[in-house]
Design a protein around this motif. Structure first.
Motif, PDB file in Angstrom:
ATOM      1  N   ALA A 130       0.575  -1.331  -0.075  1.00 54.33           N
ATOM      2  CA  ALA A 130       0.147  -0.019  -0.242  1.00 54.33           C
ATOM      3  C   ALA A 130       0.737   0.988  -0.157  1.00 54.33           C
ATOM      4  O   ALA A 130       0.515   2.156  -0.849  1.00 54.33           O
ATOM      5  N   ASN A 131       1.794   1.254   0.837  1.00 51.99           N
ATOM      6  CA  ASN A 131       2.814   2.350   0.766  1.00 51.99           C
ATOM      7  C   ASN A 131       3.553   2.692  -0.466  1.00 51.99           C
ATOM      8  O   ASN A 131       3.653   3.682  -0.898  1.00 51.99           O
ATOM      9  N   LYS A 132       4.052   1.547  -0.803  1.00 53.41           N
ATOM     10  CA  LYS A 132       4.876   1.649  -2.045  1.00 53.41           C
ATOM     11  C   LYS A 132       3.916   2.020  -3.359  1.00 53.41           C
ATOM     12  O   LYS A 132       4.366   2.797  -4.153  1.00 53.41           O
ATOM     13  N   LEU A 133       2.782   1.657  -3.680  1.00 53.82           N
ATOM     14  CA  LEU A 133       2.060   1.950  -4.431  1.00 53.82           C
ATOM     15  C   LEU A 133       1.035   3.205  -4.321  1.00 53.82           C
ATOM     16  O   LEU A 133      -0.045   3.416  -5.111  1.00 53.82           O
ATOM     17  N   PHE A 134       1.214   3.507  -3.250  1.00 54.58           N
ATOM     18  CA  PHE A 134       0.096   4.783  -3.161  1.00 54.58           C
ATOM     19  C   PHE A 134      -0.973   4.358  -2.950  1.00 54.58           C
ATOM     20  O   PHE A 134      -2.090   5.161  -3.598  1.00 54.58           O
ATOM     21  N   LEU A 135      -1.649   3.173  -2.247  1.00 49.66           N
ATOM     22  CA  LEU A 135      -2.788   2.709  -2.438  1.00 49.66           C
ATOM     23  C   LEU A 135      -3.339   2.741  -0.788  1.00 49.66           C
ATOM     24  O   LEU A 135      -2.431   2.355   0.009  1.00 49.66           O
ATOM     25  N   SER A 136      -4.702   2.303  -0.557  1.00 50.18           N
ATOM     26  CA  SER A 136      -4.996   2.140   0.800  1.00 50.18           C
ATOM     27  C   SER A 136      -4.954   0.570   0.982  1.00 50.18           C
ATOM     28  O   SER A 136      -4.917  -0.245   0.097  1.00 50.18           O
ATOM     29  N   VAL A 137      -4.646   0.216   2.209  1.00 47.32           N
ATOM     30  CA  VAL A 137      -4.634  -1.438   2.581  1.00 47.32           C
ATOM     31  C   VAL A 137      -5.778  -2.111   2.073  1.00 47.32           C
ATOM     32  O   VAL A 137      -5.518  -3.109   1.491  1.00 47.32           O
ATOM     33  N   HIS A 138      -7.163  -1.380   2.422  1.00 42.38           N
ATOM     34  CA  HIS A 138      -8.296  -2.187   1.947  1.00 42.38           C
ATOM     35  C   HIS A 138      -8.251  -2.222   0.320  1.00 42.38           C
ATOM     36  O   HIS A 138      -8.646  -3.393  -0.069  1.00 42.38           O
ATOM     37  N   THR A 139      -7.718  -1.394  -0.508  1.00 40.96           N
ATOM     38  CA  THR A 139      -7.707  -1.618  -1.873  1.00 40.96           C
ATOM     39  C   THR A 139      -6.576  -2.706  -2.238  1.00 40.96           C
ATOM     40  O   THR A 139      -7.061  -3.550  -2.941  1.00 40.96           O
ATOM     41  N   VAL A 140      -5.453  -2.596  -1.714  1.00 42.77           N
ATOM     42  CA  VAL A 140      -4.643  -3.863  -1.946  1.00 42.77           C
ATOM     43  C   VAL A 140      -5.157  -5.135  -1.563  1.00 42.77           C
ATOM     44  O   VAL A 140      -4.984  -6.137  -2.219  1.00 42.77           O
ATOM     45  N   MET A 141      -5.931  -4.983  -0.512  1.00 47.99           N
ATOM     46  CA  MET A 141      -6.645  -6.710  -0.025  1.00 47.99           C
ATOM     47  C   MET A 141      -7.708  -6.905  -1.096  1.00 47.99           C
ATOM     48  O   MET A 141      -7.853  -7.992  -1.490  1.00 47.99           O
ATOM     49  N   THR A 142      -8.348  -5.841  -1.618  1.00 47.81           N
ATOM     50  CA  THR A 142      -9.543  -6.364  -2.661  1.00 47.81           C
ATOM     51  C   THR A 142      -8.820  -6.795  -4.061  1.00 47.81           C
ATOM     52  O   THR A 142      -9.172  -7.884  -4.522  1.00 47.81           O
ATOM     53  N   HIS A 143      -7.691  -6.165  -4.225  1.00 54.49           N
ATOM     54  CA  HIS A 143      -6.919  -6.831  -5.415  1.00 54.49           C
ATOM     55  C   HIS A 143      -6.393  -7.992  -5.076  1.00 54.49           C
ATOM     56  O   HIS A 143      -6.485  -9.050  -6.039  1.00 54.49           O
ATOM     57  N   ARG A 144      -6.006  -8.102  -3.813  1.00 59.51           N
ATOM     58  CA  ARG A 144      -5.564  -9.584  -3.791  1.00 59.51           C
ATOM     59  C   ARG A 144      -6.394 -10.556  -3.786  1.00 59.51           C
ATOM     60  O   ARG A 144      -6.192 -11.675  -4.321  1.00 59.51           O
ATOM     61  N   LYS A 145      -7.629 -10.582  -3.283  1.00 59.00           N
ATOM     62  CA  LYS A 145      -8.738 -11.257  -3.320  1.00 59.00           C
ATOM     63  C   LYS A 145      -8.925 -11.835  -4.905  1.00 59.00           C
ATOM     64  O   LYS A 145      -9.222 -13.022  -5.034  1.00 59.00           O
TER      65      LYS A 145
END
Lengths: 242, 200
Positions: free
Chosen positions: B152-167
């Motif tokens: 999230a930090n590296k790609l300037f995203l929220s953790v929530h967004t990262v989790m959605t992408h991962r799902k």
């Protein structure tokens, strides 16, 4: 189909050959002739109820033993589970590892892919062995201690505390990641990896992985359906202060 | 996963349970997961954990009102829910459901209803299991061993967004574990062996 002690062992195996490795774990081997389960158990001096319960638990996913549970000792079950652990670690998984190794040897061109599978499988093995070790060295001795205390009627305070603070129910949570890895392994082979030249060996590997997964699921079910309820009952007695 | 749909039936009558299981097993891509009686302890919790795609439920089998049960489920998972009742049943039994099966339906009617409800044709064709550019970026970082927070930090995203992408990545690839994803990334040259080694 429910298996009972009056059935002929041969008929049961003809009906469900996947029971063979289970039967072998009890020291019983093919060549039953016409003998019934009861006769074979007597011959091998096995606990009849226990043997039949295990066969049924493997044969029928929905089988749930109730009154039979109380008829045998936890130590009997633990002996069985430990034999099964050895089967997984010493026999089943090395077989698969050897087949993967053979694939790498035979297919130089795609070696890098099969090296990855090998690495993945080794990671899985590491985690799996750790899980088994945990059961063998922590959980099973605890269960035996419970049984011994109940048999002798001497229940000390430290055991009573242990049972209250760390009941057995907390213990199965970590099956999950080990199972997820097997699931991924199947998917990667089926969806993404190129088939090596020896496609028959590749199919064998895949089949063995499916078998391993199924046997592990059944093993976990025996722990969940037979061991855990039995231990919970013992813990309840101890907490009750009897 | 994929195009297969898992089905749970909640019904007390065993013959109806078994009948539905047989009928469902004949439909393409439908996998019968489990039958429940409705009286199980914490049934909705159990279902949320198992996350079936389709739930066929007789409201009279439930220990709580159907609307309460449906709300609990819909808050956590979003299965397709089909009511199962008598065609002459009282309105309050039917009204909570968008879709209904009746005891008097014959086999073909039941199969047609379930098919129509569960798999609109276009849905089957459209789902291409290709990762988006963003998903590929995230997959690379996962393979390199970064946590959701670090990604999230590296790609300037929220953790929530990262989790959605991962799902979505897990779903598209059919791979659940980090080691599995790493292997996929290596196989497809999304990351190189050298990068992998450097990280450690």
């Amino acid at each position: 189909m429910l298996i009972d002690q009056k059935m002929k062992m041969a008929d049961v195996v003809l009906h469900d050959p996947t029971l063979v490795p289970i039967i072998n774990r009890f020291g019983i081997h093919l060549g039953f002739g016409d003998r019934t389960i009861e006769e074979i158990c007597e011959e091998h001096q096995l606990h009849l109820q226990f043997f039949v319960t295990i066969l049924n638990a493997f044969h029928d996913k929905l089988y749930f033993p109730t009154e039979q549970l109380q008829s045998f000792k936890a130590s009997l079950l633990i002996d069985y589970l430990q034999t099964a652990h050895r089967y997984f670690l010493d026999q089943k998984t090395p077989e698969i590892a050897a087949m993967i190794e053979k694939t790498i040897q035979e297919d130089e061109g795609n070696k890098k892919y099969y090296d990855l599978i090998k690495k993945f499988f080794n990671e899985y093995l590491e985690e799996f062995s750790h899980h088994i070790e945990q059961e063998d060295q922590v959980i099973f001795p605890h269960v035996l201690e419970l049984e011994k205390a109940l048999d002798s009627g001497i229940i000390n305070q430290s055991l009573r505390n242990k049972v209250t603070l760390h009941p057995i129910a907390a213990y199965e949570a970590e099956h999950e990641d080990v199972e997820a890895k097997i699931f991924d392994l199947k998917n990667i082979i089926i969806r993404y990896l190129p088939t090596p030249k020896n496609d028959h060996l590749w199919y064998q590997i895949l089949r063995e992985i499916f078998t391993l997964e199924k046997e592990l699921a059944e093993h976990a079910r025996i722990e969940d359906m037979i061991l855990i309820p039995k231990v919970e009952a013992m813990e309840k007695t101890i907490r009750g202060g009897k | 996963m994929g195009q297969f749909r898992t089905v749970v039936v909640i019904e007390q009558n065993y013959l109806i349970q078994a009948g539905l299981e047989a009928i469902i097993s004949e439909l393409p891509g439908m996998v019968f997961q489990k039958a429940c009686l409705g009286t199980e302890n914490n049934l909705s919790g159990l279902l949320i954990k198992q996350n079936p795609d389709v739930i066929i439920v007789n409201p009279e089998a439930l220990t709580e009102p159907a609307t309460v049960f449906l709300n609990t489920l819909n808050r956590q998972i979003s299965p397709i829910i089909i009511g199962l009742t008598d065609s002459k049943a009282a309105e309050h039994l039917k009204s909570p459901f968008t879709h209904l099966l009746f005891f008097s339906d014959n086999k073909l009617e039941i199969q047609k209803k379930i098919r129509d409800i569960c798999e609109p044709v276009s849905d089957r064709e459209d789902k291409k299991q290709v990762l988006s550019k963003r998903e590929v970026d995230i997959l690379k970082e996962v393979a390199l061993g970064l946590t959701n927070q670090e990604i999230a930090n590296k790609l300037f995203l929220s953790v929530h967004t990262v989790m959605t992408h991962r799902k979505n990545i897990n779903k598209k690839l059919g791979i659940k574990t980090v080691s599995g994803l790493t292997m996929y990334a290596l196989m497809n040259q999304l990351v190189s062996m050298e990068e992998m080694e450097n990280k450690q």
